[in-house]
Design a protein around this motif. Structure first.
Motif, PDB file in Angstrom:
ATOM      1  N   ARG A   1     -11.188   4.251   5.502  1.00 42.05           N
ATOM      2  CA  ARG A   1      -9.828   4.389   5.343  1.00 42.05           C
ATOM      3  C   ARG A   1      -9.086   2.999   5.141  1.00 42.05           C
ATOM      4  O   ARG A   1      -9.361   1.978   5.625  1.00 42.05           O
ATOM      5  CB  ARG A   1      -9.130   4.867   7.026  1.00 42.05           C
ATOM      6  CG  ARG A   1      -7.742   5.036   7.137  1.00 42.05           C
ATOM      7  CD  ARG A   1      -7.388   5.440   8.304  1.00 42.05           C
ATOM      8  NE  ARG A   1      -5.698   5.442   8.455  1.00 42.05           N
ATOM      9  CZ  ARG A   1      -5.401   5.758   9.375  1.00 42.05           C
ATOM     10  NH1 ARG A   1      -6.059   6.459  10.801  1.00 42.05           N
ATOM     11  NH2 ARG A   1      -3.808   6.151   9.567  1.00 42.05           N
TER      12      ARG A   1
ATOM     13  N   GLU B   1      -2.497   4.187   4.783  1.00 45.15           N
ATOM     14  CA  GLU B   1      -1.734   5.659   5.004  1.00 45.15           C
ATOM     15  C   GLU B   1      -0.446   5.706   4.218  1.00 45.15           C
ATOM     16  O   GLU B   1       0.149   4.609   3.734  1.00 45.15           O
ATOM     17  CB  GLU B   1      -1.573   5.684   6.436  1.00 45.15           C
ATOM     18  CG  GLU B   1      -0.397   4.914   7.127  1.00 45.15           C
ATOM     19  CD  GLU B   1      -0.439   5.044   8.570  1.00 45.15           C
ATOM     20  OE1 GLU B   1      -1.032   5.769   9.217  1.00 45.15           O
ATOM     21  OE2 GLU B   1       0.608   4.440   9.158  1.00 45.15           O
ATOM     22  N   THR B   2      -0.231   7.056   3.880  1.00 38.90           N
ATOM     23  CA  THR B   2       1.028   7.369   3.318  1.00 38.90           C
ATOM     24  C   THR B   2       2.023   7.817   4.273  1.00 38.90           C
ATOM     25  O   THR B   2       1.705   8.545   5.164  1.00 38.90           O
ATOM     26  CB  THR B   2       0.828   8.377   2.137  1.00 38.90           C
ATOM     27  OG1 THR B   2       2.081   8.821   1.571  1.00 38.90           O
ATOM     28  CG2 THR B   2       0.047   9.674   2.769  1.00 38.90           C
TER      29      THR B   2
ATOM     30  N   GLU C   1       5.840  12.285   8.726  1.00 37.00           N
ATOM     31  CA  GLU C   1       4.456  12.509   8.711  1.00 37.00           C
ATOM     32  C   GLU C   1       3.588  11.220   8.437  1.00 37.00           C
ATOM     33  O   GLU C   1       4.183  10.618   7.282  1.00 37.00           O
ATOM     34  CB  GLU C   1       4.243  13.643   7.747  1.00 37.00           C
ATOM     35  CG  GLU C   1       4.713  15.062   8.308  1.00 37.00           C
ATOM     36  CD  GLU C   1       4.757  16.191   7.478  1.00 37.00           C
ATOM     37  OE1 GLU C   1       3.971  15.930   6.236  1.00 37.00           O
ATOM     38  OE2 GLU C   1       5.130  17.527   7.748  1.00 37.00           O
ATOM     39  N   ARG C   2       2.483  11.174   8.917  1.00 42.76           N
ATOM     40  CA  ARG C   2       1.642  10.056   8.435  1.00 42.76           C
ATOM     41  C   ARG C   2       0.225  10.666   8.119  1.00 42.76           C
ATOM     42  O   ARG C   2      -0.419  11.538   8.692  1.00 42.76           O
ATOM     43  CB  ARG C   2       1.272   9.128   9.469  1.00 42.76           C
ATOM     44  CG  ARG C   2       2.637   8.504  10.189  1.00 42.76           C
ATOM     45  CD  ARG C   2       3.248   7.574   9.139  1.00 42.76           C
ATOM     46  NE  ARG C   2       4.436   6.721   9.736  1.00 42.76           N
ATOM     47  CZ  ARG C   2       5.576   7.079   9.803  1.00 42.76           C
ATOM     48  NH1 ARG C   2       5.983   8.466   9.397  1.00 42.76           N
ATOM     49  NH2 ARG C   2       6.529   6.620  10.296  1.00 42.76           N
ATOM     50  N   TYR C   3      -0.109  10.504   6.969  1.00 40.39           N
ATOM     51  CA  TYR C   3      -1.554  10.871   6.160  1.00 40.39           C
ATOM     52  C   TYR C   3      -2.549   9.814   6.176  1.00 40.39           C
ATOM     53  O   TYR C   3      -1.886   8.690   5.103  1.00 40.39           O
ATOM     54  CB  TYR C   3      -1.435  11.954   5.225  1.00 40.39           C
ATOM     55  CG  TYR C   3      -0.597  13.116   5.346  1.00 40.39           C
ATOM     56  CD1 TYR C   3      -1.109  14.145   5.600  1.00 40.39           C
ATOM     57  CD2 TYR C   3       0.962  12.915   5.079  1.00 40.39           C
ATOM     58  CE1 TYR C   3      -0.211  15.358   6.000  1.00 40.39           C
ATOM     59  CE2 TYR C   3       1.770  14.109   5.273  1.00 40.39           C
ATOM     60  CZ  TYR C   3       0.901  15.357   5.726  1.00 40.39           C
ATOM     61  OH  TYR C   3       1.937  16.397   6.076  1.00 40.39           O
TER      62      TYR C   3
END
Length: 321
Positions: A10, A13-14, A19-21
């Motif tokens: 990782r 994050e986007t 929302e967080r991905y």
């Protein structure tokens, strides 16, 4: 290299509204589909040389747990065992002993046993409380019916003879002890006690009849009267007993030879009844009358006025005592 190229690392994050991905980076799927592809993954050493991952690491495929499970916040693995040719309770008891003697568990590890044998253990605990209470109630009811401890002792004391036939048939059929077998023995004990009670009642009625005749004739009751009473009472009970046994056999033998759904359980319930009724017949027709004569003979020794011998008397070929 393994963490980033194969497993994926990782890196960021986007954010898309609320929302967080996560954003992971790793090699394309085609470069990590086989062991050979993993061994050929290029690596760059600090000196700038290019080598393959297989040059510095041993890459193999090993089997792991099919599923990761947890219980009581602890990881656990399951081992399934199929039992054949012996009872569950005996196997688990022996397996526990062998594991405790031969297996050294590391710190933090434990072994727990679970399965169908737990139903048997719970049933045994219940039966351990129910059976003594039931036997006590039977003794109390018998004493209320007869009013004599001797009659109750004769019926209860000779009951194991009726149960022995069930054990013999279980041994011949190679059936292990189970809850179904215990249920069959409980039913057998009920029928055996019932027939023994009726035989005892017939014998007592026949002896009371002989006592009244002796009192009318102005003489004491002799052992010849007892033998006559036993013969009369046993003969009156012969036909009902044979009918009872024939009815039970006719009802249970189809279960013993059946092979449909549930036949395994029903056969283990019926087996003690089928085997036990054979010895219960011997108990009712031979053992109970013989014990009845023995008890009255002992009573005659203790109380000579109750049963006194008549010199030279004969009854049905039996010499006077």
């Amino acid at each position: 290299m393994v963490r980033t190229a194969i497993g994926g690392m990782r890196i960021s994050e986007t954010v898309e509204g609320l929302e967080r991905y996560p954003i992971n980076i790793r090699y394309p799927y085609d470069d990590r589909t086989s062991i050979e592809a993993l061994r050929d993954l290029p690596m760059v050493t600090p000196s700038g040389a290019q080598i393959g991952l297989g040059d510095v690491a041993e890459i193999t495929v090993t089997d792991g747990p099919g599923m990761i499970r947890s219980e009581n916040a602890r990881l656990n693995g399951w081992i399934y065992v199929d039992i054949a040719g012996r009872d569950l309770g005996g196997y688990v008891e022996e397996a526990r002993r062998v594991v405790a003697e031969q297996v050294d568990l590391p710190p933090g590890y434990s072994v727990a046993w679970s399965g169908q044998f737990e139903f048997l253990e719970r049933a045994e605990k219940r039966l351990g409380m129910i059976v003594p209470v039931t036997l006590l109630l039977i003794v109390v009811l018998l004493f209320m019916a007869f009013g004599r401890a001797v009659d109750v002792a004769v019926i209860v004391g000779t009951l194991p003879i009726a149960l022995s036939g069930g054990f013999w048939l279980l041994w011949m059929l190679d059936f292990d002890l189970s809850v179904a077998v215990v249920v069959g023995f409980i039913a057998l004990a009920g029928v055996a006690v019932e027939t023994a009670i009726i035989m005892q009642v017939y014998l007592n009625l026949a002896l009371d009849k002989r006592r009244k005749q002796a009192a009318a004739e102005g003489r004491p009751v002799t052992m010849d009267d007892v033998l006559d009473a036993v013969t009369e009472g046993a003969l009156l009970r012969l036909r009902p007993k044979i009918m009872t046994v024939a009815t039970i056999f006719a009802g249970l033998l189809p279960i013993m030879i059946g092979s449909g759904t549930g036949a395994e359980v029903m056969r283990r319930i019926a087996a003690p009844m089928v085997g036990g009724m054979a010895t219960a017949t011997l108990l009712t027709l031979f053992v109970i009358p013989a014990v009845f004569v023995l008890v009255n003979r002992i009573d005659a020794v203790r109380n000579p006025k109750t049963l006194s011998p008549t010199p030279g008397a004969m009854a049905h070929g039996h010499p006077a005592e």
